[in-house]
Design a protein around this motif. Structure first.
Motif, PDB file in Angstrom:
ATOM      1  N   ASN A  25       0.840  -1.192   0.000  1.00  0.00           N
ATOM      2  CA  ASN A  25       0.000   0.000   0.000  1.00  0.00           C
ATOM      3  C   ASN A  25       0.879   1.247   0.000  1.00  0.00           C
ATOM      4  O   ASN A  25       2.111   1.164  -0.080  1.00  0.00           O
ATOM      5  CB  ASN A  25      -0.955  -0.015   1.197  1.00  0.00           C
ATOM      6  CG  ASN A  25      -0.218   0.087   2.524  1.00  0.00           C
ATOM      7  OD1 ASN A  25       0.954  -0.223   2.602  1.00  0.00           O
ATOM      8  ND2 ASN A  25      -0.923   0.510   3.558  1.00  0.00           N
ATOM      9  N   GLY A  26       0.283   2.434   0.121  1.00  0.00           N
ATOM     10  CA  GLY A  26       1.021   3.681  -0.039  1.00  0.00           C
ATOM     11  C   GLY A  26       2.102   3.889   0.993  1.00  0.00           C
ATOM     12  O   GLY A  26       3.191   4.375   0.677  1.00  0.00           O
ATOM     13  N   ASP A  27       1.857   3.541   2.293  1.00  0.00           N
ATOM     14  CA  ASP A  27       2.872   3.756   3.329  1.00  0.00           C
ATOM     15  C   ASP A  27       3.633   2.490   3.675  1.00  0.00           C
ATOM     16  O   ASP A  27       4.346   2.443   4.674  1.00  0.00           O
ATOM     17  CB  ASP A  27       2.221   4.326   4.586  1.00  0.00           C
ATOM     18  CG  ASP A  27       1.157   3.385   5.149  1.00  0.00           C
ATOM     19  OD1 ASP A  27       0.934   2.303   4.550  1.00  0.00           O
ATOM     20  OD2 ASP A  27       0.546   3.731   6.167  1.00  0.00           O
ATOM     21  N   LYS A  69      -4.472  -8.763 -12.011  1.00  0.00           N
ATOM     22  CA  LYS A  69      -3.636  -7.693 -11.473  1.00  0.00           C
ATOM     23  C   LYS A  69      -4.417  -6.944 -10.401  1.00  0.00           C
ATOM     24  O   LYS A  69      -5.649  -6.891 -10.433  1.00  0.00           O
ATOM     25  CB  LYS A  69      -3.219  -6.709 -12.575  1.00  0.00           C
ATOM     26  CG  LYS A  69      -2.273  -7.279 -13.624  1.00  0.00           C
ATOM     27  CD  LYS A  69      -0.886  -7.527 -13.041  1.00  0.00           C
ATOM     28  CE  LYS A  69       0.053  -8.068 -14.103  1.00  0.00           C
ATOM     29  NZ  LYS A  69       1.399  -8.342 -13.551  1.00  0.00           N
ATOM     30  N   LEU A  70      -3.671  -6.352  -9.447  1.00  0.00           N
ATOM     31  CA  LEU A  70      -4.325  -5.575  -8.409  1.00  0.00           C
ATOM     32  C   LEU A  70      -3.724  -4.180  -8.353  1.00  0.00           C
ATOM     33  O   LEU A  70      -2.592  -3.950  -8.804  1.00  0.00           O
ATOM     34  CB  LEU A  70      -4.216  -6.262  -7.048  1.00  0.00           C
ATOM     35  CG  LEU A  70      -2.849  -6.355  -6.366  1.00  0.00           C
ATOM     36  CD1 LEU A  70      -2.593  -5.160  -5.455  1.00  0.00           C
ATOM     37  CD2 LEU A  70      -2.747  -7.639  -5.544  1.00  0.00           C
ATOM     38  N   CYS A  71      -4.481  -3.251  -7.752  1.00  0.00           N
ATOM     39  CA  CYS A  71      -4.035  -1.866  -7.633  1.00  0.00           C
ATOM     40  C   CYS A  71      -4.570  -1.307  -6.319  1.00  0.00           C
ATOM     41  O   CYS A  71      -5.772  -1.374  -6.055  1.00  0.00           O
ATOM     42  CB  CYS A  71      -4.546  -1.047  -8.824  1.00  0.00           C
ATOM     43  SG  CYS A  71      -4.187   0.717  -8.717  1.00  0.00           S
ATOM     44  N   TRP A  72      -3.657  -0.766  -5.478  1.00  0.00           N
ATOM     45  CA  TRP A  72      -4.042  -0.164  -4.208  1.00  0.00           C
ATOM     46  C   TRP A  72      -4.522   1.269  -4.428  1.00  0.00           C
ATOM     47  O   TRP A  72      -3.981   2.006  -5.245  1.00  0.00           O
ATOM     48  CB  TRP A  72      -2.854  -0.100  -3.258  1.00  0.00           C
ATOM     49  CG  TRP A  72      -2.568  -1.327  -2.469  1.00  0.00           C
ATOM     50  CD1 TRP A  72      -1.713  -2.335  -2.796  1.00  0.00           C
ATOM     51  CD2 TRP A  72      -3.120  -1.667  -1.194  1.00  0.00           C
ATOM     52  NE1 TRP A  72      -1.695  -3.292  -1.818  1.00  0.00           N
ATOM     53  CE2 TRP A  72      -2.563  -2.900  -0.806  1.00  0.00           C
ATOM     54  CE3 TRP A  72      -4.045  -1.059  -0.341  1.00  0.00           C
ATOM     55  CZ2 TRP A  72      -2.869  -3.533   0.391  1.00  0.00           C
ATOM     56  CZ3 TRP A  72      -4.368  -1.684   0.857  1.00  0.00           C
ATOM     57  CH2 TRP A  72      -3.791  -2.906   1.216  1.00  0.00           C
ATOM     58  N   CYS A  73      -5.493   1.654  -3.629  1.00  0.00           N
ATOM     59  CA  CYS A  73      -5.802   3.068  -3.488  1.00  0.00           C
ATOM     60  C   CYS A  73      -4.765   3.675  -2.547  1.00  0.00           C
ATOM     61  O   CYS A  73      -4.455   3.066  -1.510  1.00  0.00           O
ATOM     62  CB  CYS A  73      -7.204   3.254  -2.899  1.00  0.00           C
ATOM     63  SG  CYS A  73      -7.653   4.990  -2.644  1.00  0.00           S
ATOM     64  N   THR A  77      -7.534   2.307   1.651  1.00  0.00           N
ATOM     65  CA  THR A  77      -8.897   1.907   2.003  1.00  0.00           C
ATOM     66  C   THR A  77      -9.523   0.969   0.989  1.00  0.00           C
ATOM     67  O   THR A  77     -10.497   0.282   1.308  1.00  0.00           O
ATOM     68  CB  THR A  77      -9.783   3.153   2.146  1.00  0.00           C
ATOM     69  OG1 THR A  77      -9.795   3.871   0.902  1.00  0.00           O
ATOM     70  CG2 THR A  77      -9.268   4.057   3.259  1.00  0.00           C
ATOM     71  N   SER A  78      -8.982   0.938  -0.222  1.00  0.00           N
ATOM     72  CA  SER A  78      -9.603   0.132  -1.277  1.00  0.00           C
ATOM     73  C   SER A  78      -8.533  -0.557  -2.116  1.00  0.00           C
ATOM     74  O   SER A  78      -7.385  -0.108  -2.198  1.00  0.00           O
ATOM     75  CB  SER A  78     -10.478   0.996  -2.191  1.00  0.00           C
ATOM     76  OG  SER A  78     -11.463   1.678  -1.454  1.00  0.00           O
ATOM     77  N   ILE A  79      -8.955  -1.645  -2.755  1.00  0.00           N
ATOM     78  CA  ILE A  79      -8.105  -2.386  -3.697  1.00  0.00           C
ATOM     79  C   ILE A  79      -8.945  -2.675  -4.932  1.00  0.00           C
ATOM     80  O   ILE A  79     -10.092  -3.160  -4.821  1.00  0.00           O
ATOM     81  CB  ILE A  79      -7.577  -3.698  -3.085  1.00  0.00           C
ATOM     82  CG1 ILE A  79      -6.557  -3.417  -1.992  1.00  0.00           C
ATOM     83  CG2 ILE A  79      -6.949  -4.583  -4.170  1.00  0.00           C
ATOM     84  CD1 ILE A  79      -6.000  -4.658  -1.337  1.00  0.00           C
ATOM     85  N   THR A 373       4.547   5.247  -3.398  1.00  0.00           N
ATOM     86  CA  THR A 373       3.691   6.038  -4.305  1.00  0.00           C
ATOM     87  C   THR A 373       2.598   5.180  -4.892  1.00  0.00           C
ATOM     88  O   THR A 373       2.642   4.770  -5.542  1.00  0.00           O
ATOM     89  CB  THR A 373       4.505   6.569  -5.448  1.00  0.00           C
ATOM     90  OG1 THR A 373       5.118   5.548  -6.126  1.00  0.00           O
ATOM     91  CG2 THR A 373       5.464   7.606  -5.024  1.00  0.00           C
ATOM     92  N   LYS A 374       2.247   4.087  -4.645  1.00  0.00           N
ATOM     93  CA  LYS A 374       1.433   3.208  -5.436  1.00  0.00           C
ATOM     94  C   LYS A 374       2.299   2.247  -6.202  1.00  0.00           C
ATOM     95  O   LYS A 374       3.491   2.347  -6.189  1.00  0.00           O
ATOM     96  CB  LYS A 374       0.532   4.002  -6.381  1.00  0.00           C
ATOM     97  CG  LYS A 374      -0.730   3.349  -6.876  1.00  0.00           C
ATOM     98  CD  LYS A 374      -0.567   2.664  -8.156  1.00  0.00           C
ATOM     99  CE  LYS A 374      -1.013   1.288  -8.202  1.00  0.00           C
ATOM    100  NZ  LYS A 374      -0.315   0.334  -8.744  1.00  0.00           N
ATOM    101  N   GLU A 375       1.670   1.348  -6.808  1.00  0.00           N
ATOM    102  CA  GLU A 375       2.308   0.320  -7.605  1.00  0.00           C
ATOM    103  C   GLU A 375       3.151  -0.561  -6.709  1.00  0.00           C
ATOM    104  O   GLU A 375       3.438  -0.249  -5.583  1.00  0.00           O
ATOM    105  CB  GLU A 375       3.140   0.892  -8.736  1.00  0.00           C
ATOM    106  CG  GLU A 375       2.395   0.994 -10.047  1.00  0.00           C
ATOM    107  CD  GLU A 375       1.899  -0.325 -10.544  1.00  0.00           C
ATOM    108  OE1 GLU A 375       2.519  -1.359 -10.321  1.00  0.00           O
ATOM    109  OE2 GLU A 375       0.851  -0.337 -11.167  1.00  0.00           O
ATOM    110  N   LYS A 376       3.559  -1.621  -7.280  1.00  0.00           N
ATOM    111  CA  LYS A 376       4.302  -2.620  -6.543  1.00  0.00           C
ATOM    112  C   LYS A 376       5.622  -2.026  -6.101  1.00  0.00           C
ATOM    113  O   LYS A 376       6.276  -1.339  -6.845  1.00  0.00           O
ATOM    114  CB  LYS A 376       4.505  -3.843  -7.416  1.00  0.00           C
ATOM    115  CG  LYS A 376       3.174  -4.344  -7.922  1.00  0.00           C
ATOM    116  CD  LYS A 376       3.343  -5.241  -9.069  1.00  0.00           C
ATOM    117  CE  LYS A 376       2.005  -5.626  -9.618  1.00  0.00           C
ATOM    118  NZ  LYS A 376       1.239  -4.534 -10.115  1.00  0.00           N
TER     119      LYS A 376
END
Length: 1318
Positions: A25-27, A69-73, A77-79, A373-376
């Motif tokens: 996730n972002g952090d 494929k997956l992508c984090w918000c 809070t969301s995927i 920043t996002k992404e893997k």
């Protein structure tokens, strides 16, 4: 830089399917993994715990397809998950109140900001939608939107709730021509529509998209203005993946063949003020018009693999600091590269280890690193990497741990002169003792667990300029370490500790400066704490920092100033002043506070994020000199006196500073080192008043490291640049390899000396500098590199002519080198590394080779002098070189230098030397073919020196043979048989030759000679003395000697051969024959012989000796080895759980199933040596044709598993390798095995040469009565001295042997003597 470290970790989630994608996730606090039908959430901090998971139903799979494929918000809070049918599935994550470990914390004691608890995560399905008719191809997103690229070629923007906001076709986006012409661009837009994206990377910092299209082309898509997009082409074909490094302004494109292409992104340019105002009004940012190709990363130059072996690139990710690129291939392997192409880590081994596995052996499906920043992404701070591979088990994933260079994560450490690495919980210092390169080791400094529990992992590090104080910052707080007292200092109040979120650290004298982002106010502030106490009450300074245009990013301090860099490339320089406020009542020292005021502010014309910042040591100027390295690779020098700024170099990846000459002070001894795409560059001295006139020197070719070694700093005390390379080791405890760090070093002194010698007035400074480094172990090698580099840089034709600037440069360097006592050695080493055709030119400047040879010979450097022989052979004459070789051979043997003697003997072989001269002459003829007439004449003169000499060398050969024979005689008279054998091997002369020629030297007549020979055999062959009592000797063994034929018969003159085992039928035949021969012998024997026979009847049934047995047949080779082993102390293997309970060993013969328990010290039977002490191993051989084998039970140790230890005697011959540990039991085992082979070979040769005195001595050492009897039978006159020698021995075994000889063997000798007199 990042290197894999330690063993890979394997985690199993319990999910019953293979994971196909993973992302932080972002952090970087959570980790999400998806299988075809499942979603699993894990903790991503210090420990891996599965916090929740869900699985889709069969109806859902049939309706929407499998997860791909997956992508984090970014707010976690969301995927969003894209499926194989093109649907987007959105899940909402909520943390539950229950802790998954069931732990309860006291709120008053535990801060609410700490994240010790691992709370469960509930996963709830939110929505599903299909953005177009054919569905989604790939997705990415930011906090507000999901960006969906459809299979029809549209870019769709939707909310995280599934609401479609807008869409447009990529065909309308203008792309720069770049690698395409205008006509090709028109054709592409007209015929290749629509542009279907198969892979996407999103960089929110720009913002910018990296796109890979269906036809294999790749491009960058970015905002040119508020509502306008602009595309820039990258690779035209074979693209499969793309990723963006915005800080370095790079784009990496992965290809189908496994290579990676690196491009420079278009960036802002410097414009006139009028143009800037006009474009600002229009909302347009002018940038470069195309992406420039820079370099290629290829694994094929490092590993023996093909494109078919590794497949296309499946995933690429940059590290958190954007300094490294991780590349995974579809079929096999993972690799890390630095920005400029140094290979840091690779899971594909160089050697094929079939018995061990490797991570990603079946390809990489996905990986996570860290960009926050996002992404893997990587794990927090890049210390961990999560890998998904096709070779993983169901529900399994791997984790690699990384160690990174502190200088890359802490840009103000360039001056520290300490090479430091950091992991998630410790610091690693490059430590060395003395000045030997082999003494360099890593020293680990573990951070206290009390600090890491709250603030894991390590983020920032600062070191004081005297290298005694360390400051470390984690997620929150700071901690100090004093290297003198070896103690840590922490905040006493945890709330104060958690109120600090350090952005950068730096030491000002004995105070630590911290840029703090306050967690509550989100304001940047500058704090100064004293080293003695961490508390808000002891603050020396607290003030706000400018952050309107750009956030504070880097700080650095010297003894008077503080420099601050912001994200918009603004430079602030502050003057630091110490204020004394009187004396405290509780402290003896006065209260000191600090104050700062701004003295300089500089804004860059083209904003570029800074990568590194370093203040030079304090000087008389008001504003200090400052070095700034930008992410673009540009290194700028800001001059403090005149405010001038100029660029030192481009394409620089890192730099560091060291004071290699402390006597000159900071201004005169400071050296600047840079590393980049051109290798290593150096400025010395750096920081002097003439700095403003510096020009960037070209990097020295001799300072180039291998592309698998990354330089991390300078070890000035050892005179080397240190680099790191990835190493691996294997162990049976794991299927995966253990990743290690290997230290590589390269001398730097020659490069600085070369620079000084080419500088006006630099010769004296070069001499003083070289004198400082004269004690380092590779000093001579550095001087050799200096001469070789200058020789390589000069035009050889101009050097041969002389009287020009090139010749003057060469002569200047030679005159400098003449001042050193190592000059002859330096010249020799350089000459032997260049082509022989250049020797005449070289010695035209360095002097007469005969004089240089004479200096080496006179100073005792015989190995160096020997290396000159080839040079003398080529430049002087064969006769002179051979005479010198004879002199060297004689002096080498005087000093027992056998290895050098062997080399000299090979040199004196005329056939070898003349053959080499013929090859040299043919080579010179080819070289001379196309030269001009005048130069050809000169080369003709030179070639004459290489022609085959008309010299037979018979006189020198006779001298050589005389010298070798004299030395062989000396060794034999000194009783050094093993040295004698080694000497024979070195010089290539058979030992039998000298045994026949020097037979007089082998005679042992006196008691003293026999005693010295006996002890010499014990010492040289590691055989312990028989201190313990042994089993009684059997008189039957004497019959083997006295029933043998007359000494004059031919059987005794046969060459010694190893007895070979025979089958049982042959044994039966020999048994019957032997019994008959014994019976005939008994009938004709004297009464004394009959009584001996009667006493040995019991043992005669088990032994079948041949009546006609010659001297050597009484001991076979195997029996010899086993007998020797029985005399050496055996220590059981430490891995044996029963090594304290070995009370006996069992001996089994191949012809019988009976077992006999035996002891440990060799006894007197010729066939079986019975042993009595259970502390030694018993190894027994029968002299009959039966083969005896050891039958080891579960509580015994075989000879192959035993570890031998020998501590009774010193080594007679020093080991040939200097790094051998003589206490190493495995080395001792090899030495003992070698000694057995040597002793048996010597016994063969001594028997063939009829040196029976030495045979008698060896038989005595082996306690072999049969061999003793035969030797005494050959030498009847030696009995008196032999018995007297045995009486001198105090060991019980030899006392028993003496009694047996006197009681049994001596009467038989007298009986034979009487028979001969008749």
């Amino acid at each position: 830089m990042y290197f894999a470290f330690g063993w890979p970790k394997t985690y199993n989630s319990g999910v019953g399917e293979l994971f196909v994608d993973v992302s932080h996730n972002g952090d970087c606090s959570l980790l999400a993994m998806i299988g075809h039908s499942s979603l699993s959430i894990w903790s991503a901090d210090q420990h891996r715990v599965q916090l929740g998971w869900c699985s889709r139903s069969e109806d859902s799979l049939q309706k929407f397809g499998y997860n791909s494929k997956l992508c984090w918000c970014p707010d976690s809070t969301s995927i969003a998950i894209i499926t194989s049918e093109g649907f987007i599935l959105v899940y909402i994550l909520e943390k539950e109140a229950q802790d998954i470990l069931g732990m309860k914390f006291i709120k008053d004691h535990h801060s609410s900001q700490l994240s010790h608890d691992k709370r469960k995560v509930s996963i709830k399905f939110s929505s599903s939608f299909k953005p177009s008719h054919h569905g989604a191809q790939c997705i990415t997103g930011n906090v507000e939107y999901i960006y969906i690229f459809t299979k029809e070629g549209y870019l769709v923007k939707s909310s995280w709730t599934g609401e479609l906001i807008s869409q447009f076709s990529l065909d309308v986006v203008p792309f720069s021509s770049g690698v395409l012409s205008d006509q090709q661009q028109q054709q592409l837009v007209g015929t290749k529509s629509p542009l279907v994206v198969t892979s996407v990377f999103y960089s929110p910092l720009a913002p910018m998209f990296g796109l890979v299209f269906e036809d294999g082309s790749s491009a960058i898509l970015k905002k040119r203005s508020k509502d306008r997009l602009r595309g820039y082409w990258l690779a035209r074909e074979n693209s499969v993946s793309v990723t963006i490094n915005y800080k370095h302004r790079l784009a990496a494109v992965g290809l189908k063949d496994g290579n990676v292409l690196i491009y420079k992104l278009p960036g802002p340019t410097v414009l006139k003020q009028q143009q800037q105002q006009q474009q600002q009004q229009n909302g347009i940012i002018d940038e470069g018009m195309e992406c420039k190709y820079l370099r290629t990363f290829s694994i094929f130059q490092f590993r023996d693999v093909t494109s078919d072996d590794i497949g296309p690139i499946s995933v690429m990710k940059w590290t958190e600091d954007n300094n490294c690129l991780a590349v995974g291939w579809k079929k096999r392997g993972l690799c890390l590269w630095s920005v400029h192409g140094c290979k840091l880590t690779c899971t594909i081994p160089q050697m094929h280890e079939n018995s061990f596995s490797e991570p990603c052996k079946e390809g990489v499906l996905s990986l996570v690193l860290s960009t926050k920043t996002k992404e893997k992404s990587w794990g927090t701070e890049g210390y961990h990497m999560i890998l998904l591979s096709s070779g993983n088990e169901v529900g399994e994933f791997l984790q690699l741990t990384f160690v990174k260079s502190s200088s890359s994560s802490n840009p103000n450490l360039n001056h520290s002169e300490r090479i430091i690495l950091q992991t998630e919980d410790r610091l690693m210092f490059l430590n060395y003792k003395g000045k030997e390169l082999g003494d360099i080791r890593w020293k680990h400094l573990q951070l206290p667990a009390a600090y890491l529990n709250d603030n894991w992992p390590i983020k920032h590090l600062a070191i004081s300029r005297d290298r005694s104080q360390y400051a470390v910052a984690g997620r929150r707080g700071i901690i100090l370490y004093n290297s003198l007292s070896k103690r840590w200092k922490m905040f006493g109040d945890r709330q104060q500790d958690q109120a600090i979120e350090a952005i950068s650290l730096a030491w000002y004298k004995h105070a630590i400066a911290v840029i703090n982002l306050h967690p509550q106010t989100q304001q940047y502030e500058l704090l100064f704490y004293p080293k003695q106490h961490l508390d808000s009450s002891s603050l020396l300074f607290k003030g706000s920092l400018p952050s309107k245009t750009g956030a504070p990013l880097l700080i650095d301090c010297n003894d008077s100033h503080l420099a601050l860099m912001t994200t918009d490339s603004s430079l602030y320089v502050y003057k630091v002043t110490e204020n004394i406020e009187g004396t405290s009542s509780n402290m003896r020292s006065p209260n000191i506070t600090l104050s700062i005021h701004l003295v300089h502010h500089l804004s860059m014309a083209v904003p570029a994020p800074p990568l590194s910042l370093s203040l030079l040591p304090s000087s008389n100027s008001v504003i200090p000199h400052i070095l700034v390295l930008h992410y673009s690779g540009r290194l700028d020098f800001n001059h403090g006196d005149n405010g001038a700024q100029f660029t030192l170099g481009e394409g620089i990846e890192s730099f560091w500073m060291s004071n290699i000459w402390p006597q000159l002070g900071d201004a005169g001894g400071t050296t600047l080192w840079v590393y980049g795409n051109q290798g290593i560059g150096v400025w010395f001295p750096f920081g002097a008043p003439s700095t403003n006139a510096l020009d960037a020197p070209p990097p020295a070719s001799s300072l180039r490291f291998d592309s698998e070694v990354y330089p991390v700093g300078c070890v000035a005390e050892l005179g080397v640049i240190a680099g790191l390379a990835q190493g691996i080791s294997y162990s049976s405890c794991s299927q995966y390899p253990n990743y290690e760090l290997r230290i590589k070093t390269h001398p730097f002194l020659h490069s600085i000396l070369k620079h000084l010698l080419t500088t006006k007035g630099g010769a004296d400074m070069a001499w003083n500098l070289s004198s400082k480094f004269s004690t380092i172990p590779h000093f001579t090698h550095s001087l050799e590199l200096l001469l070789h580099e200058i020789m390589s840089d000069c035009d050889h034709k101009l050097l041969a002519k002389g009287n020009n600037s090139t010749a003057s440069k060469m002569q200047h360097a030679v005159n400098f080198l003449r001042r050193f006592p190592q000059f002859p050695e330096v010249v020799m080493r350089c000459a032997r590394k260049i082509d022989a055709s250049l020797w005449k030119t070289l010695f035209l400047y360095v002097g007469d080779p005969v004089q240089l040879y004479t200096k080496c010979f006179a100073s005792g450097k015989f190995e160096i002098a020997a290396s000159y022989l080839k040079i003398l052979l080529s430049l002087i004459s064969v006769e002179h070189s051979r005479k010198c070789a004879i002199d060297l051979l004689e002096i080498a043997l005087d000093f027992d230098h056998m290895e050098l003697a062997g080399d000299l003997v090979r040199f004196l072989d005329p056939e070898e030397d003349y053959e080499d001269e013929d090859e040299m002459e043919e080579k010179d003829k080819k070289v001379k073919g196309g030269e001009e007439e005048e130069e050809e004449e000169e080369k003709n003169d030179q070639n004459r020196t290489f022609r085959k000499p008309r010299y037979d060398g018979s006189a020198e050969r006779k001298q050589m043979e005389c010298i070798l024979s004299t030395y062989a005689s000396k060794l034999l008279k000194s009783k050094l048989l093993r040295n004698f054998l080694l000497f024979s091997k070195r010089v290539g002369v058979p030992i039998s030759t000298w045994l026949h020629l020097e037979k007089k030297s082998t005679i042992l007549r006196t008691t003293e000679d026999l005693d010295m020979a006996l002890n010499s055999i014990h010492v040289q062959f590691y055989i312990t003395l028989p201190y313990q009592p042994i089993q009684p000797f059997s008189p039957q063994s004497v019959l083997l000697a006295f029933n043998s034929p007359n000494p004059n018969e031919e059987s005794d003159q046969q060459p010694v051969q190893t007895t070979e085992p025979t089958n049982d039928n042959d044994n039966n035949d020999k048994e019957s024959t032997t019994k008959g021969e014994k019976q005939d012998h008994q009938e004709s024997s004297s009464s004394t012989t009959e009584s001996i026979k009667d006493d040995g009847d019991e043992g005669a049934e088990n032994h079948h000796p041949s009546v006609a047995s010659p001297l050597h047949e009484s001991l076979s080779r195997d029996e010899m080895i086993e007998s020797l082993k029985s005399r050496i102390q055996v220590t059981n293997s430490p891995n044996d759980p029963h090594h304290h309970h070995h009370h006996h060993q069992t001996i089994r013969t191949t012809s019988s199933s009976s077992f006999v328990s035996v002891g440990s010290v060799a006894g007197g039977l010729s066939g079986i040596n019975l042993l009595s002490n259970t502390n030694h191993a018993s190894l027994v051989k029968s002299i009959s044709t039966e083969t005896i084998e050891l039958d080891i039970s579960s509580t015994t140790t075989t000879s192959s598993e035993a570890i031998y230890s020998f501590k009774s005697h010193q080594f007679m011959i020093a080991p040939s390798t200097s790094n051998i540990d003589s206490n190493n039991p495995f080395f001792l085992q090899d030495s003992i095995d070698s000694s057995m082979e040597d002793l048996y070979y010597l016994l063969q040769e001594l028997t063939n040469a009829e040196c029976y005195e030495w045979v008698l001595v060896i038989a005595t050492v082996l306690l072999n009565t049969t061999l003793i009897s035969k030797a005494l039978k050959k030498l009847p006159n030696i009995y008196e001295n032999y018995s007297k020698m045995l009486s001198y021995q105090k060991q019980q075994g030899y006392s028993q042997l003496l009694k047996f000889v006197e009681d049994t063997i001596h009467p038989l000798l007298i009986n034979i003597q009487k028979q001969n007199e008749r």
